[in-house]
Design a protein around this motif. Structure first.
Motif, PDB file in Angstrom:
ATOM      1  N   GLU A 246       0.823  -1.207   0.000  1.00  0.00           N
ATOM      2  CA  GLU A 246       0.000   0.000   0.000  1.00  0.00           C
ATOM      3  C   GLU A 246       0.857   1.256   0.000  1.00  0.00           C
ATOM      4  O   GLU A 246       0.339   2.356  -0.079  1.00  0.00           O
ATOM      5  N   ARG A 247       2.176   1.073   0.078  1.00  0.00           N
ATOM      6  CA  ARG A 247       3.087   2.216   0.193  1.00  0.00           C
ATOM      7  C   ARG A 247       3.699   2.542  -1.159  1.00  0.00           C
ATOM      8  O   ARG A 247       4.776   2.059  -1.503  1.00  0.00           O
ATOM      9  N   VAL A 248       3.005   3.342  -1.946  1.00  0.00           N
ATOM     10  CA  VAL A 248       3.480   3.753  -3.268  1.00  0.00           C
ATOM     11  C   VAL A 248       3.300   5.259  -3.408  1.00  0.00           C
ATOM     12  O   VAL A 248       2.219   5.784  -3.125  1.00  0.00           O
ATOM     13  N   LEU A 249       4.346   5.942  -3.813  1.00  0.00           N
ATOM     14  CA  LEU A 249       4.265   7.385  -4.031  1.00  0.00           C
ATOM     15  C   LEU A 249       4.940   7.741  -5.348  1.00  0.00           C
ATOM     16  O   LEU A 249       6.142   7.554  -5.517  1.00  0.00           O
ATOM     17  N   ILE A 250       4.156   8.228  -6.290  1.00  0.00           N
ATOM     18  CA  ILE A 250       4.708   8.799  -7.528  1.00  0.00           C
ATOM     19  C   ILE A 250       4.952  10.274  -7.243  1.00  0.00           C
ATOM     20  O   ILE A 250       4.022  11.012  -6.937  1.00  0.00           O
ATOM     21  N   TYR A 251       6.205  10.700  -7.325  1.00  0.00           N
ATOM     22  CA  TYR A 251       6.536  12.031  -6.837  1.00  0.00           C
ATOM     23  C   TYR A 251       7.076  12.980  -7.909  1.00  0.00           C
ATOM     24  O   TYR A 251       7.307  14.158  -7.625  1.00  0.00           O
ATOM     25  N   ALA A 252       7.319  12.520  -9.120  1.00  0.00           N
ATOM     26  CA  ALA A 252       7.879  13.416 -10.138  1.00  0.00           C
ATOM     27  C   ALA A 252       7.607  12.870 -11.530  1.00  0.00           C
ATOM     28  O   ALA A 252       7.387  11.672 -11.704  1.00  0.00           O
ATOM     29  N   TYR A 253       7.622  13.768 -12.504  1.00  0.00           N
ATOM     30  CA  TYR A 253       7.506  13.355 -13.901  1.00  0.00           C
ATOM     31  C   TYR A 253       8.105  14.425 -14.793  1.00  0.00           C
ATOM     32  O   TYR A 253       8.274  15.580 -14.408  1.00  0.00           O
ATOM     33  N   ILE A 436       8.009   6.057  -5.465  1.00  0.00           N
ATOM     34  CA  ILE A 436       8.648   5.357  -4.345  1.00  0.00           C
ATOM     35  C   ILE A 436       7.779   4.181  -3.955  1.00  0.00           C
ATOM     36  O   ILE A 436       6.584   4.328  -3.749  1.00  0.00           O
ATOM     37  N   ILE A 437       8.383   3.022  -3.847  1.00  0.00           N
ATOM     38  CA  ILE A 437       7.681   1.815  -3.421  1.00  0.00           C
ATOM     39  C   ILE A 437       8.316   1.310  -2.144  1.00  0.00           C
ATOM     40  O   ILE A 437       9.513   1.078  -2.100  1.00  0.00           O
ATOM     41  N   VAL A 438       7.526   1.149  -1.108  1.00  0.00           N
ATOM     42  CA  VAL A 438       8.032   0.694   0.175  1.00  0.00           C
ATOM     43  C   VAL A 438       7.451  -0.688   0.498  1.00  0.00           C
ATOM     44  O   VAL A 438       6.243  -0.870   0.455  1.00  0.00           O
TER      45      VAL A 438
END
Length: 441
Positions: A246-253, A436-438
């Motif tokens: 459940e720990r996914v953050l797309i932070y840039a493109y 980011i995938i945790v």
């Protein structure tokens, strides 16, 4: 919505004139450095003379830029897409600034002789590759009879004496007369790049650092708004399911290539040089930026940086993927707007054919931090691959970093001009997403 847009425009204009005129002082600049703690004695970092500003004279230099309001900007982890450099590096003027210069292949000019290191030194690193790995991979290439493209000019970092005393860097700050955009010099080499079409099973994230998948998705208009509203939520859910976390953050493109819908802020050019986007130190720094207050808890788990690159060449969008706690998702889905042929595809180097001596740390300077990536020195042991004629639904996923032991950590990659592409094919366009995938599998 219109009132809100007008309000923001007025606020930006007021900030611009107030900062440029010195009517208001910017708040204290909070700056972090990924290289802090592992700086090399005797190696200069030229940009540090200019940023962050430490006195009034330094501020005056930056107030004279075209975008002085950036001095007011501060990083906000709740709004990761608020990245002011995305605007000023996408202007026509910024695109004319060279991100690096390139030496002629086999140049014997006095300039290159004066700067050159022992050009054999980086080639000798090939001997450090375990013979079993080289023979196994090369045997697979031969057994499968992978077709190859002979690329006469593929860019690597030039092995200059300069980098024995000065660290390579790229500035993402606004243009300033005293600070060069970059001190990076590339050198082109002839390279064979193998087409993996029909042999995708040879590669996996943990062995090669990349793999090829199908992730169908439709978006009629590729823009900042469309990407943030539709594509990022879609990919976030796909990643959660794929990695069982459940720990996914797309932070840039980033957008690259020719925008199918041209505006006054054209997309960035494809990156024609072998490189890796992050080091372990820069990944940890990003973890602290995006997970304030819970860094220690997050770092105890497996983390992966994934990078997806969406390439829009004719009708394609290319997805690239990288693994590590902070997943830098550089998605490279080539969505075919014209027939499936790419003039400037992305090549990936198998992790097993690169030694640690082939990597050279490079600073990437932003207003709020100094990030760090790797430039790559040439070695004849490197094995490069691409997938020719990617369809709308096909994607490549590759790693930037992975905290797990015994697996591929990152993937050297770079764009190249495919001499076998149809001369009439449309010019490439692309979108890169980072995440980011945790935890997870």
């Amino acid at each position: 919505m219109l009132e809100l847009t007008l309000f923001r425009l007025v606020r930006q204009l007021l900030s611009y004139f107030a900062v440029k005129g010195g009517l208001i002082d910017p708040p204290a600049i909070e700056f972090t450095d990924a290289a802090e703690g592992h700086e090399v004695a005797g190696i200069e970092r030229p940009w540090k003379k200019y940023w962050p500003p430490t006195k009034e004279d330094d501020l005056q230099r930056w107030r004279k830029t075209d975008t002085p309001e950036f001095l007011q900007w501060r990083f906000d982890p709740t709004n990761p897409f608020d990245r002011p450099w995305r605007s000023y590096v996408r202007t026509k003027a910024a695109k004319k600034e060279p991100v690096y210069t390139t030496l002629p292949k086999d140049s014997q000019s006095k300039a290159s002789e004066d700067q050159g290191m022992d050009l054999q030194s980086n080639q000798q690193h090939a001997a450090d590759i375990p013979p079993v790995l080289c023979h196994k991979l090369q045997a697979e290439i031969c057994d499968r009879r992978l077709p190859l493209v002979k690329v006469e000019s593929f860019n690597y970092l030039a092995p200059l004496k300069l980098y024995q005393t000065q660290k390579p860097y790229l500035s993402r700050l606004p243009y300033a007369e005293d600070l060069k955009r970059s001190n990076i010099v590339a050198k082109s080499y002839p390279v064979n790049i193998y087409n993996i079409r029909g042999n995708e099973d040879l590669f996996s994230l943990d062995d090669s650092g990349f793999e090829f998948r199908s992730i169908p998705f439709q978006l009629n208009h590729w823009s900042d708004a469309g990407l943030q509203k539709e594509y990022i939520p879609f990919l976030t859910q796909w990643l959660k399911k794929h990695f069982q976390t459940e720990r996914v953050l797309i932070y840039a493109y980033n957008f690259r290539g020719n925008d199918p819908n041209p505006t006054d802020k054209p997309w960035k050019n494809p990156f024609h040089r072998a490189h890796c986007d992050a080091t372990e130190a820069s990944c940890r720094q990003r973890m602290k930026q995006h997970f304030p207050g819970e860094v220690e808890e997050v770092l105890e788990q497996r983390y992966r940086f994934i990078k997806y690159v969406l390439m829009l060449n004719s009708n394609f969008i290319h997805h690239f993927f990288c693994q590590r706690l902070t997943v830098m998702l550089l998605f490279s889905i080539w969505r075919s707007i014209t027939p499936p042929d790419q003039d400037c595809p992305l090549a990936l180097c198998d992790y097993r054919t690169v030694t640690k001596e082939d990597y050279l740390r490079t600073d990437v300077v932003f207003p709020h931090c100094c990030d760090e990536g790797y430039d790559v020195l040439y070695s004849p042991a490197h094995r490069w691959f691409y997938q020719k004629g990617m369809s709308t639904d096909e994607v490549i996923m590759f790693k930037l970093d992975d905290s797990a032991d015994g697996v591929a950590r990152c993937t050297a990659h770079g764009a190249f001009n495919d001499p076998t592409a149809n001369p009439a094919c449309a010019s490439r366009a692309s979108v890169e997403l980072r995440a980011i995938i945790v935890g997870g599998t």
